[in-house]
Design a protein around this motif. Structure first.
Motif, PDB file in Angstrom:
ATOM      1  N   LEU A 127       0.836  -1.200   0.000  1.00  0.00           N
ATOM      2  CA  LEU A 127       0.000   0.000   0.000  1.00  0.00           C
ATOM      3  C   LEU A 127       0.875   1.256   0.000  1.00  0.00           C
ATOM      4  N   SER A 128       0.528   2.220  -0.875  1.00  0.00           N
ATOM      5  CA  SER A 128       1.225   3.506  -0.958  1.00  0.00           C
ATOM      6  C   SER A 128       2.681   3.380  -1.395  1.00  0.00           C
ATOM      7  N   SER A 129       3.063   2.241  -1.942  1.00  0.00           N
ATOM      8  CA  SER A 129       4.462   2.014  -2.302  1.00  0.00           C
ATOM      9  C   SER A 129       4.630   1.981  -3.813  1.00  0.00           C
ATOM     10  N   TYR A 130       5.823   1.557  -4.260  1.00  0.00           N
ATOM     11  CA  TYR A 130       6.113   1.488  -5.688  1.00  0.00           C
ATOM     12  C   TYR A 130       7.370   0.659  -5.902  1.00  0.00           C
ATOM     13  N   VAL A 131       7.883   0.660  -7.116  1.00  0.00           N
ATOM     14  CA  VAL A 131       8.995  -0.219  -7.487  1.00  0.00           C
ATOM     15  C   VAL A 131      10.218  -0.033  -6.590  1.00  0.00           C
ATOM     16  N   ARG A 132      10.446   1.185  -6.097  1.00  0.00           N
ATOM     17  CA  ARG A 132      11.638   1.419  -5.285  1.00  0.00           C
ATOM     18  C   ARG A 132      11.715   0.515  -4.054  1.00  0.00           C
ATOM     19  N   ALA A 133      10.605  -0.052  -3.647  1.00  0.00           N
ATOM     20  CA  ALA A 133      10.609  -0.954  -2.492  1.00  0.00           C
ATOM     21  C   ALA A 133      11.559  -2.128  -2.684  1.00  0.00           C
ATOM     22  N   TRP A 134      11.895  -2.433  -3.946  1.00  0.00           N
ATOM     23  CA  TRP A 134      12.706  -3.621  -4.253  1.00  0.00           C
ATOM     24  C   TRP A 134      14.111  -3.287  -4.713  1.00  0.00           C
ATOM     25  N   GLU A 135      14.530  -2.032  -4.553  1.00  0.00           N
ATOM     26  CA  GLU A 135      15.810  -1.619  -5.123  1.00  0.00           C
ATOM     27  C   GLU A 135      17.021  -2.260  -4.449  1.00  0.00           C
ATOM     28  N   ARG A 136      16.844  -2.856  -3.270  1.00  0.00           N
ATOM     29  CA  ARG A 136      17.952  -3.556  -2.624  1.00  0.00           C
ATOM     30  C   ARG A 136      17.925  -5.063  -2.901  1.00  0.00           C
ATOM     31  N   SER A 137      16.901  -5.527  -3.589  1.00  0.00           N
ATOM     32  CA  SER A 137      16.804  -6.962  -3.884  1.00  0.00           C
ATOM     33  C   SER A 137      17.093  -7.276  -5.345  1.00  0.00           C
ATOM     34  N   ILE A 138      16.644  -6.434  -6.250  1.00  0.00           N
ATOM     35  CA  ILE A 138      16.785  -6.738  -7.676  1.00  0.00           C
ATOM     36  C   ILE A 138      18.244  -6.880  -8.112  1.00  0.00           C
ATOM     37  N   PRO A 139      19.169  -6.010  -7.674  1.00  0.00           N
ATOM     38  CA  PRO A 139      20.553  -6.165  -8.140  1.00  0.00           C
ATOM     39  C   PRO A 139      21.154  -7.539  -7.833  1.00  0.00           C
ATOM     40  N   GLU A 140      20.873  -8.070  -6.668  1.00  0.00           N
ATOM     41  CA  GLU A 140      21.440  -9.366  -6.297  1.00  0.00           C
ATOM     42  C   GLU A 140      20.670 -10.528  -6.913  1.00  0.00           C
ATOM     43  N   LEU A 141      19.347 -10.501  -6.804  1.00  0.00           N
ATOM     44  CA  LEU A 141      18.553 -11.633  -7.270  1.00  0.00           C
ATOM     45  C   LEU A 141      18.526 -11.735  -8.788  1.00  0.00           C
ATOM     46  N   SER A 142      18.770 -10.627  -9.482  1.00  0.00           N
ATOM     47  CA  SER A 142      18.792 -10.664 -10.945  1.00  0.00           C
ATOM     48  C   SER A 142      20.053 -11.331 -11.491  1.00  0.00           C
ATOM     49  N   LYS A 143      20.993 -11.672 -10.623  1.00  0.00           N
ATOM     50  CA  LYS A 143      22.188 -12.399 -11.069  1.00  0.00           C
ATOM     51  C   LYS A 143      21.865 -13.828 -11.478  1.00  0.00           C
ATOM     52  N   THR A 144      20.771 -14.375 -10.919  1.00  0.00           N
ATOM     53  CA  THR A 144      20.443 -15.773 -11.194  1.00  0.00           C
ATOM     54  C   THR A 144      19.007 -15.981 -11.656  1.00  0.00           C
ATOM     55  N   ALA A 145      18.211 -14.915 -11.732  1.00  0.00           N
ATOM     56  CA  ALA A 145      16.810 -15.042 -12.139  1.00  0.00           C
ATOM     57  C   ALA A 145      16.378 -13.782 -12.858  1.00  0.00           C
ATOM     58  N   ARG A 146      15.337 -13.908 -13.660  1.00  0.00           N
ATOM     59  CA  ARG A 146      14.729 -12.728 -14.255  1.00  0.00           C
ATOM     60  C   ARG A 146      13.868 -12.050 -13.199  1.00  0.00           C
ATOM     61  N   CYS A 147      14.076 -10.764 -12.981  1.00  0.00           N
ATOM     62  CA  CYS A 147      13.366 -10.028 -11.938  1.00  0.00           C
ATOM     63  C   CYS A 147      12.506  -8.935 -12.569  1.00  0.00           C
ATOM     64  N   LEU A 148      11.211  -9.000 -12.312  1.00  0.00           N
ATOM     65  CA  LEU A 148      10.265  -8.004 -12.808  1.00  0.00           C
ATOM     66  C   LEU A 148       9.538  -7.404 -11.605  1.00  0.00           C
ATOM     67  N   ALA A 149       9.626  -6.091 -11.461  1.00  0.00           N
ATOM     68  CA  ALA A 149       8.914  -5.406 -10.383  1.00  0.00           C
ATOM     69  C   ALA A 149       7.911  -4.442 -11.003  1.00  0.00           C
ATOM     70  N   VAL A 150       6.672  -4.530 -10.560  1.00  0.00           N
ATOM     71  CA  VAL A 150       5.602  -3.731 -11.172  1.00  0.00           C
ATOM     72  C   VAL A 150       5.180  -2.583 -10.260  1.00  0.00           C
ATOM     73  N   ASP A 151       4.718  -1.506 -10.896  1.00  0.00           N
ATOM     74  CA  ASP A 151       3.926  -0.490 -10.205  1.00  0.00           C
ATOM     75  C   ASP A 151       2.468  -0.871 -10.427  1.00  0.00           C
ATOM     76  N   LEU A 152       1.755  -1.189  -9.370  1.00  0.00           N
ATOM     77  CA  LEU A 152       0.349  -1.542  -9.514  1.00  0.00           C
ATOM     78  C   LEU A 152      -0.434  -0.374 -10.119  1.00  0.00           C
ATOM     79  N   PRO A 153      -1.550  -0.631 -10.804  1.00  0.00           N
ATOM     80  CA  PRO A 153      -2.362   0.452 -11.364  1.00  0.00           C
ATOM     81  C   PRO A 153      -2.726   1.479 -10.295  1.00  0.00           C
ATOM     82  N   GLY A 154      -2.524   2.742 -10.636  1.00  0.00           N
ATOM     83  CA  GLY A 154      -2.786   3.817  -9.696  1.00  0.00           C
ATOM     84  C   GLY A 154      -1.571   4.246  -8.903  1.00  0.00           C
ATOM     85  N   TYR A 155      -0.483   3.465  -8.968  1.00  0.00           N
ATOM     86  CA  TYR A 155       0.728   3.736  -8.193  1.00  0.00           C
ATOM     87  C   TYR A 155       1.918   4.003  -9.114  1.00  0.00           C
TER      88      TYR A 155
END
Length: 285
Positions: A38-66
């Motif tokens: 709630l009230s958040s956006y893609v930046r919530a995952w900025e500390r996870s995507i760099p590491e986890l994207s080394k071994t997996a495809r990482c997609l982070a969405v902005d939900l509609p309205g956000y």
């Protein structure tokens, strides 16, 4: 009003004129879809995507309205958001999907896993909404608390305090989140955003998942911060602890494991990113 996310940014057109903004990084045999709260956006995952994207495809969405996704008169129900992510999975032809949902995003992830089980291979629920249950009078209190006028008129000092409530020790990077939120409040369509937040809160209250957790067949990793200030609700359930909320949900999930991260608040995945990323990488593998 919102600057670059730091990862390749894209937009996909879905049904009902929804333009879904998302970032796409990394590649590998598995795909992680990150769903914010709630009230958040893609930046919530900025500390996870760099590491986890080394071994997996990482997609982070902005939900509609956000965030950078389209604004509109969206219902905000858990079924609505689950349908959006389902369409996203189908549109991008995604396979071997693990949903990583934070707070409201966790409730959306469970709703999707129940509605479209073939879409979801595994679930990671970090500080998920829906494990704590509320009586009807309590739900009415929460609905009354979240109103468009109260969100639109929130003073800057309260915006900063609200962000601090999410953390055990608020990281310096969150200053950018606060700055972007304050800029958003100057936009002509901010009232529409506020309505999305109100509808989303109602959607969580009207789309409970606790009684349905035994129907979840996917392997599930549940992560809470031991110092979560928001779950449980301190005003309504002062005698309840985060550990008790987590254990109650875990007991109903057929194939789940639980981790409580020390010195972490509601954004446990952000404050204890290294350990969270390690847990998720091992779980997905």
């Amino acid at each position: 009003m919102i600057g670059p996310y730091g990862f390749p940014e894209h937009t996909v057109a879905l049904a009902d004129s929804v333009q879904l903004a998302y970032v796409d990084a990394g590649k590998g045999p598995n795909t992680l879809i990150f769903i914010h709260g709630l009230s958040s956006y893609v930046r919530a995952w900025e500390r996870s995507i760099p590491e986890l994207s080394k071994t997996a495809r990482c997609l982070a969405v902005d939900l509609p309205g956000y965030g950078k996704s389209s604004k509109g008169q969206y219902t905000g129900t858990m079924d609505f958001y689950a349908e959006v992510i389902h369409q996203f999975i189908q549109k991008l032809h995604l396979k071997k999907v693990t949903l990583v949902g934070h707070s409201m995003g966790g409730q959306i992830a469970v709703t999707l896993a129940l509605k479209y089980p073939a879409d979801v291979q595994k679930l990671v629920l970090t500080s998920p909404a829906g494990f704590e249950t509320f009586t009807e009078p309590e739900r009415q209190q929460l609905r009354a608390f979240y109103t468009v006028p109260s969100i639109v008129s929130t003073p800057e000092a309260q915006v900063r305090t609200n962000h601090k409530y999410n953390f055990y020790r608020m990281p310096a990077e969150v200053d950018l989140w606060i700055a972007e939120r304050l800029r958003m409040m100057q936009c002509d369509d901010f009232a529409q955003y506020a309505q999305t937040v109100v509808n989303s809160m109602a959607g969580m209250l009207d789309g409970p998942i606790f009684d349905r957790l035994p129907q979840v067949k996917q392997p599930t990793l549940v992560v809470f911060g031991a110092e979560d200030f928001l779950i449980p609700n301190r005003a309504l359930h002062p005698k309840l602890t985060t550990a008790q909320v987590s254990a109650a949900g875990l007991a109903r999930l057929p194939h789940a494991q639980q981790v409580l991260l020390p010195e972490a608040g509601h954004f446990a995945h952000y404050e204890q990113a290294a350990e969270f990323n390690r847990l998720v990488a091992n779980f997905v593998r």
